[in-house]
Design a protein around this motif. Structure first.
Motif, short mmCIF file in Angstrom:
data_model
loop_
_atom_site.label_atom_id
_atom_site.label_comp_id
_atom_site.label_asym_id
_atom_site.label_seq_id
_atom_site.Cartn_x
_atom_site.Cartn_y
_atom_site.Cartn_z
N LYS A 304 -32.48 60.52 -18.93
CA LYS A 304 -33.47 59.67 -18.84
C LYS A 304 -34.00 60.07 -17.33
O LYS A 304 -33.35 60.60 -16.47
CB LYS A 304 -32.98 58.17 -18.97
N HIS A 307 -39.40 58.00 -12.14
CA HIS A 307 -40.40 58.75 -10.89
C HIS A 307 -40.66 57.84 -10.12
O HIS A 307 -41.19 56.74 -10.55
CB HIS A 307 -41.61 59.27 -11.66
N THR A 316 -46.10 61.22 -12.57
CA THR A 316 -46.15 62.16 -13.46
C THR A 316 -47.00 61.97 -14.80
O THR A 316 -46.88 60.74 -15.07
CB THR A 316 -44.75 62.58 -14.00
N ARG A 317 -47.86 62.87 -15.15
CA ARG A 317 -48.53 62.76 -16.39
C ARG A 317 -48.10 63.47 -17.47
O ARG A 317 -48.61 63.48 -18.77
CB ARG A 317 -50.05 63.06 -15.83
N HIS A 318 -47.31 64.68 -17.25
CA HIS A 318 -46.88 65.68 -18.35
C HIS A 318 -45.63 65.05 -19.10
O HIS A 318 -45.53 65.93 -20.37
CB HIS A 318 -46.66 66.97 -17.74
N MET A 319 -45.24 63.99 -18.77
CA MET A 319 -44.02 63.65 -19.68
C MET A 319 -44.16 61.92 -19.31
O MET A 319 -44.63 61.34 -18.32
CB MET A 319 -42.95 64.08 -18.90
N THR A 320 -43.18 61.39 -20.21
CA THR A 320 -43.16 59.78 -19.94
C THR A 320 -41.96 59.42 -19.41
O THR A 320 -41.02 59.57 -20.13
CB THR A 320 -43.63 59.13 -21.28
N PRO A 321 -41.86 58.96 -18.16
CA PRO A 321 -40.33 58.62 -17.70
C PRO A 321 -40.02 57.27 -18.17
O PRO A 321 -41.02 56.74 -18.92
CB PRO A 321 -40.70 58.48 -16.06
N VAL A 322 -38.81 57.04 -18.24
CA VAL A 322 -38.21 55.59 -18.74
C VAL A 322 -38.87 54.48 -17.82
O VAL A 322 -38.90 53.46 -18.15
CB VAL A 322 -36.71 55.62 -18.89
N ALA A 324 -41.52 53.90 -13.97
CA ALA A 324 -42.26 54.64 -13.05
C ALA A 324 -42.29 53.43 -12.01
O ALA A 324 -42.72 52.31 -12.10
CB ALA A 324 -43.17 55.00 -13.48
#
Length: 559
Positions: A304, A307, A316-322, A324
């Motif tokens: 997991k 950010h 971050t925009r290129h992935m979805t952190p659990v 932020a």
């Protein structure tokens, strides 16, 4: 020692009078700028006049290439956490700074660049160096624009400094037509808007704390914005309170001093590869961090990812952190540490990673003491580490040779490591050296150059000599473009245009420019040569012939 955390930027209020250059310099001084890095050009003479009179004066430091002026101003921002100032003439003066501004953009370094511009009064008539310059820089700056009124110059510089110094920090460019700089004006300045509130969302902070309380193999990653946002103390205290292993990159290096039991950078692969939760603070999830694809090693599931950034736009925009969090990094880290309750399994994980880091350090001993001929690059760092003071500033400008430095040099404090950053622009070395010597006058300044990087900026040793700025330069001279030769061999089975002349006498170049230097081909002579460099009191280059066959071992997640 590193500078204390910066206070919040404050706008300028007051009356300005005189020509446009005087307005600009007075406002710049208000923002803590005491040096103007430049290369002489007629379009910006009034800025020089404003710097040398009236009292107090601003230091003028002239260089041999405009990119060096920008790299020096950027490094002032990195070291002091207050924007540096570069002033360049119109046309090619501005186009020469694009790589430096892009480097500051990717590094999040506070920087103000003021460009000259052909006069408004005859614009469109084919004037010398007539070019609409802001469009060249608008994609790599927080703002780029032209000031068309003399009484607006002070307000523009005020806005530029406020923007550069406010999270997320970065470069700002403005150009000023020559006639507007020379014109006289009086104006009362009300001040640029104050920064917006940056208090992190408490619910987001609580969610990160909850995730840490459940994790069995958590890792913290600290990047440059931890330092630039003045959060280094909160970051160290959070790591120690949580008892979580920490990997650092960029100017996050030194937040946990070299040798700290939680510093896991030497066990980076195991830590990030086997983690079940990675909390990334103050750095993008870019190629240096495998784009955030952590876990998966030795059968571990994907980790997991959380950010934590200094502003919403940096998340971050290129992935979805659990989870932020954005905002003031000190507040975010303190809130997370206060609420999280690490598990017993996390304590066992901490011990496991500490053991792996200690094993990696022990395994390095042979390379660091290598008597191999040609010289193993690691031997250079084995000798250098013995001579570095705890407050030394170390600058990396190169490929393979500096990759070894990233592995073997562990700063004792934050704000003591400078490298080109994720943009990877070679040629930063001399500009960063100038800034480090000015910003840390009592510290050792050591600049590590690959022989490829040396070709980009070594002429600015002349600047170091003229301004009496002693710096120790160490050149790892393997006669190749190391980052290109080995990959091309791997892909094609051959390589082209990846060769340089072996043992080029870069030391003699430095001596010709008024500094000192020597060539080293025997590993036993590295230590004595470095001691002579530190004792010399002049810009001194130790030119070390290293083994071109010794290629830095690269992994997916980088150095």
């Amino acid at each position: 020692m590193p500078t204390p955390p910066p206070s919040p930027p404050t706008p300028f209020h007051g009356r300005l009078s005189g020509h446009g250059g005087t307005h600009a310099v007075e406002v710049a001084r208000h923002h803590g700028i005491d040096t103007m890095f430049t290369l002489s050009g007629g379009h910006v003479f009034p800025l020089y006049d404003g710097a040398v009179k009236p009292e107090p004066t601003m230091r003028l430091l002239d260089v041999r290439h405009e990119q060096t002026a920008v790299f020096a101003a950027e490094a002032v921002g990195k070291l002091t956490r207050r924007a540096g100032l570069a002033v360049v003439t119109a046309g090619p003066g501005v186009t020469n700074v694009v790589s430096g501004v892009a480097t500051a953009h990717f590094n999040g370094s506070p920087l103000v660049v003021v460009g000259g511009r052909a006069p408004d009064g005859r614009w469109g008539q084919g004037l010398l160096q007539e070019l609409d310059q802001p469009p060249l820089l608008e994609t790599i700056t927080k703002r780029a624009w032209t000031v068309h009124a003399t009484d607006g110059i002070g307000a523009a510089v005020d806005e530029a400094a406020m923007l550069a110094n406010t999270a997320h920090r970065g470069p700002v460019f403005l150009d000023i037509p020559m006639d507007r700089l020379y014109d006289q004006a009086e104006t009362d300045l009300a001040g640029a808007p104050a920064p917006a509130d940056r208090t992190p969302d408490p619910e987001a902070v609580a969610e990160v704390a909850r995730l840490l309380s459940e994790a069995e193999r958590p890792v913290l990653v600290y990047g440059s914005d931890v330092w630039l946002d003045g959060a280094e103390r909160a970051a160290l205290e959070a790591a120690e309170e949580l008892g979580v292993p920490v990997v650092t990159n960029g100017q996050g290096r030194g937040v946990l001093p070299g040798g700290h039991p939680l510093l896991a950078s030497r066990a980076r692969g195991a830590a990030l590869g086997r983690a079940d939760l990675v909390v990334v603070v103050g750095t993008p999830l870019d190629f240096r961090l495998g784009h955030g694809l952590f876990g998966g090693r030795d059968g571990a599931p994907p980790a997991k990812v959380v950010h934590v950034a200094d502003s919403p736009a940096q998340l971050t925009r290129h992935m979805t952190p659990v989870a932020a969090v954005s905002g003031d990094l000190s507040a975010a880290l303190r809130g997370i540490a206060e609420a999280a309750k690490p598990t017993a399994a996390a304590a066992r994980w901490r011990a496991e990673i500490a053991e792996a880091a200690a094993a990696a350090v022990a395994a390095d001993a042979e390379a660091l003491a290598s008597d191999a001929d040609p010289i193993h690059p690691a031997r250079v760092y084995g000798e250098l580490n013995r001579l570095l003071d705890d407050d030394a500033v170390v600058i990396g400008d190169g490929g393979d040779f500096v990759s070894y430095a990233g592995k073997y040099i562990e700063p004792k404090h934050p704000g003591q490591w400078l490298d080109p950053g994720p943009f990877g622009c070679l040629g930063t070395g001399m500009g960063y050296s100038i800034a480090a010597r000015l910003s840390r006058p009592s510290s050792q300044v050591v600049t590590l150059l690959g022989d490829g990087a040396a070709g980009f900026s070594l002429m600015d040793v002349d600047t170091l000599v003229r301004h009496r700025l002693p710096v120790v330069m160490v050149c790892g001279n393997n006669g190749i473009w190391g980052l290109e030769k080995a990959p091309m061999q791997m892909i094609y089975g051959y390589d082209v245009i990846a060769e340089l002349t072996p043992q080029t006498r870069y030391d003699e170049v430095v001596r010709a420019l008024g500094g000192g230097g020597e060539l080293v081909t025997d590993p036993a002579e590295i230590g004595p040569a470095l001691r002579r460099a530190f004792d010399s009191g002049v810009p001194y280059l130790v030119n070390i012939a290293t083994d071109p066959g010794n290629v830095y071992p690269r992994k997916t997640m980088g150095v």
